[in-house]
Enzyme design. Structure first.
Site, PDB file in Angstrom:
ATOM      1  CG  ASN A  90      -9.291  -1.290  11.843  1.00 47.92           C
ATOM      2  OD1 ASN A  90      -8.352  -1.918  11.354  1.00 47.92           O
ATOM      3  ND2 ASN A  90      -9.757  -0.185  11.307  1.00 47.92           N
TER       4      ASN A  90
ATOM      5  CD  GLU B 181      -8.953   1.165   7.514  1.00 44.50           C
ATOM      6  OE1 GLU B 181      -9.126   0.326   8.417  1.00 44.50           O
ATOM      7  OE2 GLU B 181      -8.259   2.191   7.663  1.00 44.50           O
TER       8      GLU B 181
ATOM      9  CG  ASP C 193      -0.328  -0.409   2.505  1.00 43.10           C
ATOM     10  OD1 ASP C 193       0.911  -0.394   2.588  1.00 43.10           O
ATOM     11  OD2 ASP C 193      -1.058  -0.723   3.452  1.00 43.10           O
TER      12      ASP C 193
ATOM     13  CG  HIS D 124      -6.117  -1.938   8.673  1.00 44.99           C
ATOM     14  ND1 HIS D 124      -6.272  -0.809   9.441  1.00 44.99           N
ATOM     15  CD2 HIS D 124      -4.792  -2.028   8.428  1.00 44.99           C
ATOM     16  CE1 HIS D 124      -5.086  -0.263   9.644  1.00 44.99           C
ATOM     17  NE2 HIS D 124      -4.177  -0.979   9.048  1.00 44.99           N
TER      18      HIS D 124
HETATM   19  C1  GLP Z   1      -0.844   0.512   8.613  1.00 45.35           C
HETATM   20  C2  GLP Z   1      -0.459  -0.219   7.308  1.00 45.35           C
HETATM   21  C3  GLP Z   1      -0.625  -1.708   7.436  1.00 45.35           C
HETATM   22  C4  GLP Z   1      -0.023  -2.136   8.754  1.00 45.35           C
HETATM   23  C5  GLP Z   1      -0.864  -1.610   9.880  1.00 45.35           C
HETATM   24  C6  GLP Z   1      -0.291  -1.875  11.254  1.00 45.35           C
HETATM   25  O1  GLP Z   1      -1.937   1.319   8.519  1.00 45.35           O
HETATM   26  N1  GLP Z   1      -1.161   0.201   6.147  1.00 45.35           N
HETATM   27  O2  GLP Z   1      -0.005  -2.347   6.323  1.00 45.35           O
HETATM   28  O3  GLP Z   1      -0.007  -3.529   8.842  1.00 45.35           O
HETATM   29  O4  GLP Z   1      -1.166  -0.248   9.727  1.00 45.35           O
HETATM   30  O5  GLP Z   1       0.733  -0.996  11.546  1.00 45.35           O
HETATM   31  P1  GLP Z   1       1.707  -1.167  12.774  1.00 45.35           P
HETATM   32  O6  GLP Z   1       2.542  -2.359  12.461  1.00 45.35           O
HETATM   33  O7  GLP Z   1       2.497   0.097  12.824  1.00 45.35           O
HETATM   34  O8  GLP Z   1       0.857  -1.374  13.968  1.00 45.35           O
END
Ligand code: GLP
Length: 250
Positions: A136, A143, A67, A138
């Site tokens: 959440n 989402e 992403d 995702h």
């Molecule tokens: C972000 C990214 C995801 C990631 C998630 C968790 O929004 N788009 O690819 O897995 O959030 O992030 P973190 O590992 O910092 O908790």
């Protein structure tokens, strides 16, 4: 599915890096699907360490990222391209021309998303997809919703994700409100999936994803449909799973 219950973030990172290293050793010209966020930072660090020790060679590896924020250029230090360059690509011998992150500056949704899907197809698909998970549930930026979106698409980020990601920006207003993300079919098309999770605030997302119903309300729950998933998590992220042995039946 396979689960590695690790004690700490460091142990988790080492284990996840070893799964990626095994993939690269087995198929030196493999396609890695890569992820951003704080969860995989330690994994990249370990891989860089092993590269510096001469134990792993990325020269033939290709990568494609999950992403990117819409509107951010790769030189913006909050873009996922910048994250990948500074946390990983700049420190190993991967050819940057073989690294693909959705193009945030391409504001034409059809073009940006079509290009990303076309690249994945041209590369022959993803061999190993690394994933983090949102609080959440995702995955990528898919989402919670009332339906699954199949292919790479533009997403309106939820307030909870904007709030969670605000820690990286000067304030919440600066967090982009949209992103391009691989879709659920794109993610599930990877031959293997490796998901890393760390900390108490991921515990519910992990329990729901692997032991709850498969529903677009919890995007991570689709991973129950994939035949080759490895979860590497620390104790806090597994704290809402009743019995680790239950993963055998997922
Ligand atoms: C972000 C990214 C995801 C990631 C998630 C968790 O929004 N788009 O690819 O897995 O959030 O992030 P973190 O590992 O910092 O908790």
């Amino acid at each position: 599915m396979r689960v590695y219950a690790e004690k700490t973030y460091d142990d988790m990172s080492k284990r996840a890096a070893s799964v990626i290293a095994a993939q690269v050793v087995n198929k030196p010209d493999c396609v890695l699907g890569l992820a951003t966020g704080s969860s995989p930072v330690g994994t990249y660090k370990k891989l860089v360490e092993w590269y510096n020790a001469g134990d792993i060679d990325f020269s033939q590896v290709k990568s494609v990222n999950l992403d990117e924020y819409v509107g951010l250029d790769g030189s913006n230090d909050q873009s996922y391209r910048y994250f990948m360059d500074t946390n990983f690509f700049n420190h190993v011998n991967i050819d940057k021309n073989n690294t693909y992150v959705p193009q945030g500056t391409e504001l034409d949704e059809a073009k940006a998303c079509g290009n990303h899907e076309a690249i994945i197809k041209k590369l022959g698909g993803v061999d190993l997809q690394l994933l983090g998970i949102g609080r959440n549930g995702h995955i990528g930026f898919n989402e919670p919703d009332d339906h699954f979106t199949k292919d790479t698409h533009r997403v309106d980020l939820t307030p909870s994700t904007i709030e969670a990601n605000a820690r990286f920006f000067a304030n919440e207003d600066e967090v982009p409100k949209q992103a391009y993300s691989m879709g659920i079919r794109t993610i599930l098309s990877a031959k293997k999936i490796l998901i890393v999770a760390s900390g108490e605030d991921k515990a519910e997302a992990i329990a729901k994803s692997f032991f709850g119903p498969i529903t677009p309300e919890v995007p991570g729950s689709v991973l129950q449909l994939h035949p080759d998933v490895t979860l590497v998590a620390d104790a806090a992220a597994l704290s809402k799973v009743k019995d680790i042995a239950d993963f055998k039946n997922v």
